[in-house]
Design an enzyme around this catalytic site. Structure first.
Site, mmCIF file in Angstrom:
data_model
loop_
_atom_site.group_PDB
_atom_site.id
_atom_site.type_symbol
_atom_site.label_atom_id
_atom_site.label_comp_id
_atom_site.label_asym_id
_atom_site.label_seq_id
_atom_site.Cartn_x
_atom_site.Cartn_y
_atom_site.Cartn_z
ATOM 1 N N ASP A 1 0.849 -1.189 0.000
ATOM 2 C CA ASP A 1 0.000 0.000 0.000
ATOM 3 C C ASP A 1 0.884 1.238 0.000
ATOM 4 O O ASP A 1 2.069 1.178 0.345
ATOM 5 C CB ASP A 1 -0.921 0.018 1.221
ATOM 6 C CG ASP A 1 -1.981 1.128 1.157
ATOM 7 O OD1 ASP A 1 -2.267 1.617 0.049
ATOM 8 O OD2 ASP A 1 -2.514 1.502 2.211
ATOM 9 N N SER A 2 0.284 2.371 -0.366
ATOM 10 C CA SER A 2 1.022 3.628 -0.337
ATOM 11 C C SER A 2 1.210 4.128 1.091
ATOM 12 O O SER A 2 2.080 4.955 1.358
ATOM 13 C CB SER A 2 0.283 4.695 -1.156
ATOM 14 O OG SER A 2 -1.005 4.923 -0.606
ATOM 15 N N CYS B 1 -4.461 -1.207 -2.267
ATOM 16 C CA CYS B 1 -4.538 0.208 -2.663
ATOM 17 C C CYS B 1 -5.364 0.290 -3.937
ATOM 18 O O CYS B 1 -4.985 -0.304 -4.960
ATOM 19 C CB CYS B 1 -3.138 0.759 -2.897
ATOM 20 S SG CYS B 1 -3.079 2.432 -3.583
ATOM 21 N N THR C 1 -5.935 2.941 -5.887
ATOM 22 C CA THR C 1 -5.292 3.728 -6.933
ATOM 23 C C THR C 1 -4.287 2.886 -7.712
ATOM 24 O O THR C 1 -4.301 2.852 -8.949
ATOM 25 C CB THR C 1 -4.593 4.960 -6.331
ATOM 26 O OG1 THR C 1 -5.562 5.773 -5.677
ATOM 27 C CG2 THR C 1 -3.897 5.772 -7.407
ATOM 28 N N CYS D 1 -11.009 3.163 -0.754
ATOM 29 C CA CYS D 1 -9.621 3.399 -0.356
ATOM 30 C C CYS D 1 -9.412 2.638 0.943
ATOM 31 O O CYS D 1 -10.231 2.750 1.861
ATOM 32 C CB CYS D 1 -9.340 4.886 -0.162
ATOM 33 S SG CYS D 1 -7.681 5.251 0.502
ATOM 34 N N THR D 2 -8.339 1.863 1.027
ATOM 35 C CA THR D 2 -8.151 1.014 2.211
ATOM 36 C C THR D 2 -7.886 1.819 3.472
ATOM 37 O O THR D 2 -7.976 1.277 4.582
ATOM 38 C CB THR D 2 -7.002 0.015 1.983
ATOM 39 O OG1 THR D 2 -5.811 0.716 1.596
ATOM 40 C CG2 THR D 2 -7.376 -0.990 0.900
#
Length: 259
Positions: free
Chosen positions: A9-10, A73, A75, A187-188
């Protein structure tokens, strides 16, 4: 010892997915990779973000040799899944807006998708609506600030309720005597704010968290490991910045991850 599953994830929002993965697959090892040096992804142009994430996966796959990867994620998933599946031989499980289950569950026909601006812009998201929710009125709400607010909230910092409401207000639609009854959390990071969302909501809605479905799909493509191979201290977190702050380290340790 079995190969781990890579969770990417980001930021630290993907911990909601890791939590569910452990519930579904308690006999597996995980490596949680946080691209905090690139956070937030919503601010990136598509081409450099594709290059960045693809190169990160090349490095992480070579280092950790995972059996599979879960992209926690929206995105990154909506932008990169086809390329990653073509470039690497391991299975990839993505995170995409839960528009299909929302369309199946809604009674009012009014569904909102709360996402990052990048996910809202993506053709992939529009395609999900065309494929699965044509009979619904779908409102896409792209928030520039919610992921950062969630990161602050997770670390124990205060989040202003008025500012939070400003980010989610457009999700609540009244039309012809009907009201939005499902909000897809695309969105997580957002499930960490779900309790605050419920308090702010002008009427009750179903906040749809995709983590459980992601975990089920990951189990489907990997199956179970041998429980006897599980060792204490087996799960690790990797931050691309190399220097998470104290609050983040505490949080990571609380999720049973070693840096």
């Amino acid at each position: 010892m079995s190969d781990p599953i890579l969770v990417f994830d980001s930021g630290i929002g993907g911990l909601t997915v890791l939590r569910e993965l452990r519930t579904v697959m308690p006999d597996r090892r995980f490596v949680y990779v946080v691209d905090d040096a690139g956070f937030p992804y919503g601010d990136w142009e598509e081409a450099p973000l594709v290059q960045r994430v693809s190169d990160l996966f090349a490095e992480m796959i070579a280092t950790h040799r995972p059996e599979a990867a879960v992209i926690a994620c929206n995105t990154a998933s909506t932008l990169l899944l086809p390329e990653l599946r073509e470039r690497f031989s391991i299975p990839f499980v993505g995170t995409v807006p839960a528009i299909k289950p929302a369309a199946e569950r809604t009674r009012s026909g009014l569904v909102s998708v709360l996402a990052t601006p990048g996910t809202v812009r993506r053709d992939y998201t529009r395609g999900l609506i065309d494929d699965f929710a044509r009979q619904c009125d779908v409102t896409l709400v792209g928030s520039q600030k919610l992921a950062g607010m969630a990161e602050s909230h997770i670390r124990g910092r205060p989040v202003d309720g008025k500012a939070l409401w400003g980010e989610i207000a457009e999700c609540f639609v009244e039309r012809d005597g009907r009201r939005t009854d499902i909000v897809v959390l695309a969105c997580t990071h957002y499930p960490f704010l779900a309790n605050m969302f419920r308090k702010l909501a002008p009427w009750p809605v179903d906040w749809l968290d995709p983590a459980e479905a992601i975990a089920r799909q990951a189990f489907k493509v990997t199956g179970a490991a041998v429980a006897a191979e599980l060792l204490e201290g087996f799960d690790h977190a990797v931050f691309t910045s190399g220097a998470p702050d104290y609050a983040t380290r505490r949080l990571i340790h609380g999720f049973g991850l070693a840096l």
